[in-house]
Structure formats: C-alpha cells, structure tokens
Write an enzyme that holds these catalytic residues in place. Structure first.
Site, PDB file in Angstrom:
ATOM      1  N   ASP A 145       0.826  -1.232  -0.137  1.00  0.00           N
ATOM      2  CA  ASP A 145       0.092   0.094  -0.085  1.00  0.00           C
ATOM      3  C   ASP A 145       0.901   1.276   0.157  1.00  0.00           C
ATOM      4  O   ASP A 145       2.050   1.307   0.017  1.00  0.00           O
ATOM      5  CB  ASP A 145      -0.840  -0.027   1.141  1.00  0.00           C
ATOM      6  CG  ASP A 145      -2.381   0.459   1.221  1.00  0.00           C
ATOM      7  OD1 ASP A 145      -2.542   1.370  -0.002  1.00  0.00           O
ATOM      8  OD2 ASP A 145      -3.655   0.026   1.834  1.00  0.00           O
ATOM      9  N   GLU A 188      -1.056   1.524  -5.167  1.00  0.00           N
ATOM     10  CA  GLU A 188      -0.706   3.033  -4.884  1.00  0.00           C
ATOM     11  C   GLU A 188      -2.000   3.908  -5.535  1.00  0.00           C
ATOM     12  O   GLU A 188      -1.789   4.960  -6.033  1.00  0.00           O
ATOM     13  CB  GLU A 188       0.587   3.484  -5.479  1.00  0.00           C
ATOM     14  CG  GLU A 188       1.220   2.998  -6.955  1.00  0.00           C
ATOM     15  CD  GLU A 188       0.506   4.150  -7.758  1.00  0.00           C
ATOM     16  OE1 GLU A 188      -0.697   4.208  -8.363  1.00  0.00           O
ATOM     17  OE2 GLU A 188       1.232   5.005  -8.337  1.00  0.00           O
ATOM     18  N   TRP A 189      -2.939   3.242  -5.895  1.00  0.00           N
ATOM     19  CA  TRP A 189      -4.143   3.479  -6.132  1.00  0.00           C
ATOM     20  C   TRP A 189      -4.325   4.258  -7.477  1.00  0.00           C
ATOM     21  O   TRP A 189      -5.040   5.420  -7.845  1.00  0.00           O
ATOM     22  CB  TRP A 189      -5.020   4.620  -4.918  1.00  0.00           C
ATOM     23  CG  TRP A 189      -4.474   3.993  -3.580  1.00  0.00           C
ATOM     24  CD1 TRP A 189      -5.170   2.793  -3.051  1.00  0.00           C
ATOM     25  CD2 TRP A 189      -3.763   4.651  -2.704  1.00  0.00           C
ATOM     26  NE1 TRP A 189      -4.694   2.743  -1.857  1.00  0.00           N
ATOM     27  CE2 TRP A 189      -3.835   3.866  -1.413  1.00  0.00           C
ATOM     28  CE3 TRP A 189      -3.190   5.989  -2.516  1.00  0.00           C
ATOM     29  CZ2 TRP A 189      -3.514   4.237  -0.491  1.00  0.00           C
ATOM     30  CZ3 TRP A 189      -2.528   6.084  -1.183  1.00  0.00           C
ATOM     31  CH2 TRP A 189      -2.570   5.299  -0.043  1.00  0.00           C
ATOM     32  N   GLY A 190      -3.432   3.876  -8.304  1.00  0.00           N
ATOM     33  CA  GLY A 190      -3.491   4.679  -9.846  1.00  0.00           C
ATOM     34  C   GLY A 190      -3.134   6.010  -9.731  1.00  0.00           C
ATOM     35  O   GLY A 190      -3.280   6.772 -10.747  1.00  0.00           O
ATOM     36  N   ASP A 210     -10.278   3.314  -3.149  1.00  0.00           N
ATOM     37  CA  ASP A 210     -10.986   2.021  -2.695  1.00  0.00           C
ATOM     38  C   ASP A 210     -12.176   1.737  -3.409  1.00  0.00           C
ATOM     39  O   ASP A 210     -13.281   2.648  -3.416  1.00  0.00           O
ATOM     40  CB  ASP A 210     -11.005   2.082  -1.100  1.00  0.00           C
ATOM     41  CG  ASP A 210      -9.575   1.718  -0.626  1.00  0.00           C
ATOM     42  OD1 ASP A 210      -8.817   1.568  -1.243  1.00  0.00           O
ATOM     43  OD2 ASP A 210      -9.518   1.997   0.686  1.00  0.00           O
TER      44      ASP A 210
HETATM   45  C1  GLA Z   1      -5.881   1.219   1.645  1.00  0.00           C
HETATM   46  C2  GLA Z   1      -6.117   0.162   0.428  1.00  0.00           C
HETATM   47  C3  GLA Z   1      -7.380  -1.031   1.060  1.00  0.00           C
HETATM   48  C4  GLA Z   1      -6.885  -1.645   2.196  1.00  0.00           C
HETATM   49  C5  GLA Z   1      -6.605  -0.576   3.217  1.00  0.00           C
HETATM   50  C6  GLA Z   1      -6.235  -1.025   4.676  1.00  0.00           C
HETATM   51  O1  GLA Z   1      -7.032   2.057   1.724  1.00  0.00           O
HETATM   52  O2  GLA Z   1      -6.486   0.709  -0.933  1.00  0.00           O
HETATM   53  O3  GLA Z   1      -7.182  -1.859  -0.186  1.00  0.00           O
HETATM   54  O4  GLA Z   1      -5.895  -2.201   2.077  1.00  0.00           O
HETATM   55  O5  GLA Z   1      -5.803   0.526   2.921  1.00  0.00           O
HETATM   56  O6  GLA Z   1      -6.040   0.145   5.693  1.00  0.00           O
END
Ligand code: GLA
Length: 433
Positions: A145, A188-190, A210
């Site tokens: 993450d 890393e969420w794009g 998310d």
């Molecule tokens: C981030 C990630 C999620 C999850 C949470 C855990 O938000 O994007 O998929 O792993 O952390 O805290």
C-alpha cells in the site's frame, strides 16, 4: 536489482516481469472489505473453510490475502514486525499452515511508507527485514500500500522509487534463497500511472482508490479501466480492486448492488482480467452470489492460459468515444480468447435499453462469416448470427457472449461490406458509390 534489470527489459522490449509467478490474475479472498481490522485467526480460517465448502477453492480462488491490522502497533527491539498475539494466539506460521492445509496460498499486506493505512508498521526502510518475516511466516504474496509516505526530502524519490525498494528486496531474496519470488501486488491507487511501470516490479497494480459496494463506484472503476484496458497482459494486471459481489445488504457500509449489477461487476472484472479477490462473507453467501462467483464460462476467460490480453472497448455507445464519464462508461467491449471471440455489452443507463453492434466492429471477428453465439450467463447456445447482434438489457445489466466461426455468410448479403468505407470492386469502383 529490479532497477538494473529495467534497462535490459527496455532493451528487449519486454514490459512485464516474467519471474515465474503470477502469469494469470490472482483468484481468492481478501479480508479487508468484510472485516477491516475486526478479525481473529479462527474467524479467518472459518471463512477459508466456507470457501472450500462452496467449491470456491476448487474453482480457482486459492489465494487468501490477509490485509491490514494483523500486527502490533510497534516493532520489537530488533525492528521486527510482531503478529498480534490476540488475533493470532497460535502465531502466524500456524495460521498460514492452516490455510495451506485447506488448499490456499497465503498472502499478506504491508506499505511503502512508515505506517499502513490502518496505522500499523509500514515497510519503508525495513523492506528486506519485513520480506524475510513474511516469507518466514509462510506468505507467498504481498499487497503493498501507499499510506504515510516519507517527505520528499527524506527519500528524494517518488512513488516509483519506494516500490522499487521492495521489488529489489523480493528479487534479492529469491536469488539468495533460490526460491520462488513473492508475488507483488502494488496498491498506489493509480496515482502515478502504475500501468506504465508497475509491470516491471510486480504482477498487478491497483488502478484507483477503494471500491465501494454500490453502482456509481463500480461504473467509475469501469470508466477508469476502459482507458487502460490494453495495459493488462501475462504477469502484469490492472487490479480493479476487491469484489463486492455478495455485499448486498451486508458489509460496512452495507452494499446495495442489484443482481444485475453484481453480474455486471463480476463480468467486467473477470473479462478485464483483474485479480478477483472475494470480499464478502462466504458462510452466509446466497445461492446467487456463489453462482456469480463460480461462473465457469467467465472464469475460464479470466484464467485463459494462452491469451493474456483483456477485452477493451470498441465503442463507447452512449457518449462520444473516448469520453471520460464515471457514471456512463464504455458499453461495447471485445477481445479474443482460446474459447472464441468475447463480447461484453454493458447497459450503463438506469433504464432497460436495446443495444446493437456490428460483429466486424470487433477486431477478432472475420468479416463475411457466420458465428455461433454462446451466452456465458445463461450457459446456452443461442443459434447463429452474422453482421449484427441486438439485445435488450436491464438497467446496469450485462451480456457476455462467446462467438465461434460457423462458416461463410449466405451468398448475396448486402451491403457487400459491413464497414463500407474504402470497400471496392476489383476495377477500383467504390462499392458505396
Ligand atoms: C487502503 C487500501 C485498501 C486496504 C486498506 C487497509 O485503503 O487501498 O485496499 O488495504 O488500505 O487499511
């Protein structure tokens, strides 16, 4: 080192890291959507058992991902991460052994910053040590993450550099121990176009923030994926995030997906060749939920051993093509597979809609041929088609079709070319004139 290797990869034109693991999208379960931090080893093993009982492991869902919150908040005196003894009273090795006995490969979670998103120790500056710990505990897969990252003047490198640190640790450990590298799932969420570079470091990368268990969240992810669908390939996958199938009236916050939305969700994720990690309670799962998750026709395309590429849009349908619209993403998609030409038609509107396409809009279709049409949701052969297919889909509904060649078109079908532009007689006269 991954960074050195990089130059070589460029030289040979290879863009995916083929180190022997993760050729196909990972299938399994992830603890985050269902439990967040509220779980114990016993609860998770019960969940794993429920998956076995439903035949999900047999269907391929064999990675069990332990997400955030498994450790104590502080490292021990040697800097080692300590498994939370209340959650794992028999220790982590006991936990992963129990998973292995049930037929799973165990996966774990960490973070490229100081702390995980839940505030537990992150691996920045401890990459090699933590990887050792995880491997020693019996984990073979790592989700990584991006929370609590150090200041720029501390690292003087970017997201990319912090992920290289762990990729290097993975590679070095595999070499040193002559063992299979840990599978690396970047999260890393794009932020920084990971679809361009993450394939050099690991096997998948999250493309956005998310997921949530309602349609607007899903359509927004599909929209994002539509612009980078062609980046998915063997050993390197766009990760659309965990599945919300089954989280209708369940989960925190509770989801509200209709049956059709859950089907569309699963179809898009699977045919876009995303990892498929279940995130709802399998012990109380409905018959519909299990049927969706175990759709063999769709799973086998996700897991196609010969075709690494995903479906991609050939027409947006509602908006002009290539228009960014999180509420109304592309509706007409196609790709090839070992089993036939794949079409996904998605009704992104809130009302039922008649939808039509010309077969030759798909690059994988041969012009001038008849095709047999198989419906991957009804699991029925629906006769043959040539030129066009029309269907009516419910709000947010989906059709997943598999087409196979069934001979030449009948003689004399007009127009002579489905796409008439530049279509010409041998003497140079355009057909359209
Ligand atoms: C981030 C990630 C999620 C999850 C949470 C855990 O938000 O994007 O998929 O792993 O952390 O805290």
């Amino acid at each position: 080192m991954a960074s050195l290797l990089l130059g070589l990869l460029y030289a040979t034109g290879t863009r995916a890291l083929d180190n022997g693991v993760g050729k196909l999208p990972a299938l399994g379960f992830n603890t985050w959507n269902l439990y967040q931090c509220d779980y114990t080893a016993d609860v998770l093993i019960e969940q794993a058992q429920a998956m076995v009982d439903h035949g999900l492991v047999e269907a391929g869902y064999s990675t069990f991902m332990l997400d955030d919150c498994y450790s104590l908040k502080e490292r021990d005196q040697k800097g080692k991460i300590v498994a939370d003894p209340e959650k794992f009273p028999k220790g982590m090795r006991h936990f992963t052994k129990s998973l292995t006995k049930l037929g799973f490969r165990a996966g774990i979670y960490s973070d490229a910053g100081y702390r995980t998103c839940g505030g537990y120790p992150g691996s920045y500056g401890h990459e090699t040590q933590d990887l050792e710990t995880f491997a020693d505990w019996g984990f073979q897969y790592l989700k990584y993450d991006n929370c609590y990252i150090p200041f720029d003047n501390v690292t003087q490198e970017n997201v990319y550099g912090r992920y290289v640190r762990m990729a290097d640790a993975i590679e070095a450990r595999a070499k040193k121990t002559k063992s299979q590298p840990v599978q690396f799932a970047l999260c890393e969420w794009g932020w920084q176009q990971p679809w361009i570079w993450a394939g050099r470091l690991g096997q998948s990368w999250r493309i956005g923030g998310d997921i949530r268990p309602w349609w607007s969240a899903l359509s927004s992810i599909i929209n994002q994926a539509s612009f980078i669908a062609t980046e998915t390939r063997f050993y390197a996958r766009n990760d659309l995030d965990m599945l919300e199938v089954g989280n209708t009236n369940q989960g925190t916050p509770p989801g509200n997906l209709t049956y059709d939305e859950a089907k569309s969700h699963f179809t898009a994720w699977a045919l876009l060749k995303s990892p498929l990690l279940i995130g709802s309670d399998m012990a109380s799962a409905s018959k519909e939920t299990i049927e969706i998750l175990e759709n063999k026709d769709i799973l086998k395309i996700n897991q196609d051993p010969n075709v690494g590429e995903a479906i991609a849009p050939f027409r947006w349908g509602r908006n002009p093509d290539y228009t960014w619209d999180p509420a109304h993403p592309a509706q007409y998609w196609t790709g090839n597979s070992t089993y036939g030409v794949v079409f996904m038609v998605l009704n992104t509107q809130d009302t039922a809609q008649k939808m039509s396409f010309n077969l030759t809009e798909s690059w994988a279709i041969r012009a001038g041929r008849v095709y047999s049409v198989y419906d991957m949701w009804a699991h029925t052969n629906n006769g043959t088609a040539y030129r066009d297919i029309s269907l009516t889909l419910p709000p947010h509904g989906v059709a997943a079709l598999l087409l196979n060649d069934a001979g030449p078109e009948p003689a004399g079908v007009e127009p002579y070319c489905a796409g008439y532009w530049q279509c010409s007689f041998p003497n140079g006269t355009y057909y359209s004139n």
